[in-house]
Structure formats: C-alpha cells, structure tokens
Design an enzyme around this catalytic site. Structure first.
Site, PDB file in Angstrom:
ATOM      1  N   MET A  42      27.795  31.719  43.261  1.00 45.06           N
ATOM      2  CA  MET A  42      29.026  31.154  43.809  1.00 45.06           C
ATOM      3  C   MET A  42      29.899  30.499  42.748  1.00 45.06           C
ATOM      4  O   MET A  42      31.123  30.691  42.729  1.00 45.06           O
ATOM      5  CB  MET A  42      28.703  30.134  44.900  1.00 45.06           C
ATOM      6  CG  MET A  42      29.942  29.530  45.539  1.00 45.06           C
ATOM      7  SD  MET A  42      29.582  28.369  46.867  1.00 45.06           S
ATOM      8  CE  MET A  42      29.111  29.489  48.180  1.00 45.06           C
ATOM      9  N   LYS A 101      55.001  39.471  46.666  1.00 45.86           N
ATOM     10  CA  LYS A 101      54.228  39.192  47.879  1.00 45.86           C
ATOM     11  C   LYS A 101      52.819  38.748  47.501  1.00 45.86           C
ATOM     12  O   LYS A 101      52.388  38.911  46.348  1.00 45.86           O
ATOM     13  CB  LYS A 101      54.168  40.441  48.762  1.00 45.86           C
ATOM     14  CG  LYS A 101      53.480  41.627  48.103  1.00 45.86           C
ATOM     15  CD  LYS A 101      53.477  42.845  49.001  1.00 45.86           C
ATOM     16  CE  LYS A 101      52.775  44.016  48.299  1.00 45.86           C
ATOM     17  NZ  LYS A 101      52.621  45.175  49.198  1.00 45.86           N
ATOM     18  N   TYR A 108      19.645  34.821  40.933  1.00 48.73           N
ATOM     19  CA  TYR A 108      19.195  35.108  42.295  1.00 48.73           C
ATOM     20  C   TYR A 108      18.601  36.509  42.406  1.00 48.73           C
ATOM     21  O   TYR A 108      19.160  37.488  41.896  1.00 48.73           O
ATOM     22  CB  TYR A 108      20.361  35.008  43.280  1.00 48.73           C
ATOM     23  CG  TYR A 108      20.790  33.601  43.596  1.00 48.73           C
ATOM     24  CD1 TYR A 108      19.924  32.707  44.224  1.00 48.73           C
ATOM     25  CD2 TYR A 108      22.070  33.167  43.289  1.00 48.73           C
ATOM     26  CE1 TYR A 108      20.314  31.413  44.532  1.00 48.73           C
ATOM     27  CE2 TYR A 108      22.483  31.875  43.590  1.00 48.73           C
ATOM     28  CZ  TYR A 108      21.605  31.001  44.210  1.00 48.73           C
ATOM     29  OH  TYR A 108      22.004  29.729  44.502  1.00 48.73           O
ATOM     30  N   ARG A 158      51.875  54.676  57.729  1.00 48.63           N
ATOM     31  CA  ARG A 158      51.717  53.277  58.130  1.00 48.63           C
ATOM     32  C   ARG A 158      52.954  52.898  58.933  1.00 48.63           C
ATOM     33  O   ARG A 158      52.948  52.924  60.155  1.00 48.63           O
ATOM     34  CB  ARG A 158      51.557  52.365  56.908  1.00 48.63           C
ATOM     35  CG  ARG A 158      50.236  52.479  56.187  1.00 48.63           C
ATOM     36  CD  ARG A 158      50.038  51.371  55.166  1.00 48.63           C
ATOM     37  NE  ARG A 158      51.222  51.101  54.359  1.00 48.63           N
ATOM     38  CZ  ARG A 158      51.233  50.349  53.256  1.00 48.63           C
ATOM     39  NH1 ARG A 158      50.109  49.793  52.831  1.00 48.63           N
ATOM     40  NH2 ARG A 158      52.332  50.146  52.579  1.00 48.63           N
TER      41      ARG A 158
END
Length: 355
Positions: A300, A34, A252, A130
């Site tokens: 990023m 999955k 940063y 669940r």
C-alpha cells in the site's frame, strides 16, 4: 521532513507538447484538461497554457466551473455535453461551449430559455459507438438544431476509436463516414485526438483535441515523426536497506525469493499513491539514474527495489518511478494498462510545478 514521493510537472514540456499538436495538425486545438488534466492538475496546467491555448476540453460542468473560478477565460468545451437540461442555464452563465450527441438534447434546447445563443459541437458517431448521432440521421438533426434559433455556431466532431493503431484501417473508415455525412456543408470540423494528430493526416480538420500527447503519453503503437516530451516525473527515495542472503523471501506472499545475495531497498511509494499493485518483479525503476527493478509485490505505501551493484545505493538514494529516462508507458505495460490510467491514479504525492 515530509514523505519523499514527489510528482514534478514540467510546464514547459506541456507547452511544447501543445504547440507540437498545433503545428502538426494545423488550425486550432482544444487542450484536453479533463480528469484533473489526466492527473497533472487541471488549474495549474490550464493556467500554464492559457496564453497559447485556443480552448480547453473537460468532461463535466464541475470541471469547467473550477477553471472559470480559477480565472481561466479561454473557451471551455464540455466534451460530454450536459447531463440534465438544467445545466443549460450554467452553460450560458459561464459562457461554456458544449457538445451535443443526441436528438433528445436538441429537444432540450428547444424547450430551454436560452438568452445567449450557444456554441455547439455536434458529434457524429462514425464508428466509436459511444456518443453521437448516426451519420444517416445527422443532416436532419443538424437542420433541426439550426432552426431552434438558439445556436450561434456549430462545429461538427467525431471521435476515433483506434487512432493509436497505425496499422489498422478503422480510422480511415471513420474519416470516410464522417466526411460523407457532412459533404457539402460549410462547417468547421474536429476529428483528431492525440493519435489522430500524430498518426492520421487525413483526419485533420479545423480543430484538434489533443489529450494524452499533451502530457507526454504514448499516442500510437508505431513510430511517429515527432514524440511529445514527458511532463510528469514521479520520484521517491530509498527509506530502508537490507542485505539478504540467497533464499530469502521479500514482501507479501513471498512472491520473490532471492536467488543470490541481494541488497534491497524499500521505497516510499505504493498502490495507495497510484503505483499499480499488479506489476511483476522486474518492472523497471531508476535508482540514482541507474536501471534497476522492482522485487516482489507492491504494497500500500511501499515497494522494494533491487540495489545490488548500484553505486551509492543507500538510504536516501533517489528513485525515479517514471518520467524522463523511464517512460510511464513501460510501467503501464507491465501492469497491463495504459499510461492514461497511471497518470490519473497518482495521489498523496507532493506536486511541484516547474516552469
């Protein structure tokens, strides 16, 4: 030339880990692929396992259809079942196995036009809270399911909430609740996820459902008799070098300021590639096979590593972000998360599948 960020997927290690799960657990095993095989590539991983796997597990019918369309003929189990009754037609069309976790779903089977009896994995909520029918409601629900006349086979399953905590008795309690609920029934069972396979012998049944262990992830919080091999090796390279004196900020927010003269390298990988932004200075990396650390904030598209004192540390130096020699779990711990998440988040890397 392309950006040097590469995720190398070791398919031989994947096969080794699947066979390890089968050997330790015994019986048969559904390989969980999955979420794009936990970020490793569902089609490629299922194809590599197809000749040895007893079946595959996915979260949703879209993932199952992708495997069928890619030529996977093994049984495919919908681990969350169907989300609307109309999917039952597709389950029949593609010959999927499906889980079932509520009485409402039994009613949907009763109403559906089923021409080919289903293979159903019926889930009991033994403590995860669940999905699943309650243990005290299981017998009536099981009998109702059988009387539909639309089911060829039922496997009864549950899911462990704390199998990775080897010192906790929650898993033993879940096993006891599950076994009490099915006592006296001649039915195939499935309890163990990866932590259950490797850490809880009492949780073994007819079927295992290994997931993270297939990909070499951490399955438990203690020592295990055998450890899976890492499958994903995430590597990049140094694309720029700076030699800075003491007292200079890097990145940063100036979250890191050099305390001594420092040779730093910029690496082509950032949080847009799935590397966790939140990791602190000191998070380990390997540069040319030597242990180093991240400096300052991950941005990023880039991050900065310490090259001070590392032989051959120049533009083009190889940087291992995780994989052999640097377990992904170490980076996950630094980020306050788990290796499952960082595997699933990898993107923009060039994926290479090694046999």
């Amino acid at each position: 030339m392309s950006r040097p960020l590469t995720a190398t997927i070791d398919l031989a290690a994947l096969r080794h880990n699947y066979l390890l799960a089968k050997r330790v657990h015994g019986g048969r095993a559904i390989a969980a692929v999955k979420a794009n095989a936990y970020g490793h590539g569902a089609v490629q991983c299922a194809t590599a396992l197809a000749d040895i796997a007893d079946g595959f597990g996915v979260a949703a019918i879209e993932e199952a259809i992708e495997l069928r369309d890619a030529g996977i003929k093994n049984p495919i189990l919908l681990l969350e079942g169907w989300f609307e009754a109309g999917e039952l037609a597709l389950i029949q069309q593609y010959d999927f196995w499906t889980s079932l976790h509520s009485v409402e779903q039994i009613a949907e089977i009763e109403r559906a036009a089923i021409t080919k009896p289903l293979t159903v994995w019926m889930k009991i909520d033994s403590g995860m809270h669940r999905l699943g029918v309650q243990p005290e409601d299981f017998r009536a629900a099981y009998e109702r399911l059988l009387t539909t006349g639309k089911v060829a086979k039922v496997v009864v399953m549950t899911h462990f909430a704390r199998a990775d905590e080897l010192g906790c008795d929650a898993t033993a309690k879940q096993v006891a609740r599950f076994r009490a609920a099915i006592e006296g029934l001649d039915v195939e069972t499935s309890m163990s996820n990866s932590g259950g396979v490797l850490g809880w012998p009492e949780g073994r049944g007819d079927w295992a459902r290994p997931g993270i262990m297939l990909y070499g992830g951490v399955c438990a919080d203690g020592d295990l008799p055998e450890t899976p091999k890492p499958v994903m090796h995430l590597d990049s390279a140094v694309i720029a070098v700076r030699d800075l004196p003491a007292g200079e900020p890097i990145g940063y927010g100036a979250r890191f300021v050099t305390e001594t003269p420092t040779r730093m390298g910029v690496v082509a990988c950032g949080y847009a590639d799935g590397y966790p932004r939140i990791v602190p200075t000191g998070t380990p990396v390997l540069v040319n096979g030597q242990t180093s650390r991240i400096l300052g904030r991950v941005s990023m598209d880039m991050l900065v590593v310490d090259l001070t004192g590392i032989a051959g540390a120049d533009i083009g130096a190889k940087v291992r972000l995780w994989g052999e020699g640097l377990p992904a779990n170490k980076i996950a711990q630094a980020a306050g998360t788990i290796d499952y998440e960082i595997f699933c988040n990898v993107k923009r890397a060039h994926f290479v599948y090694a046999k």
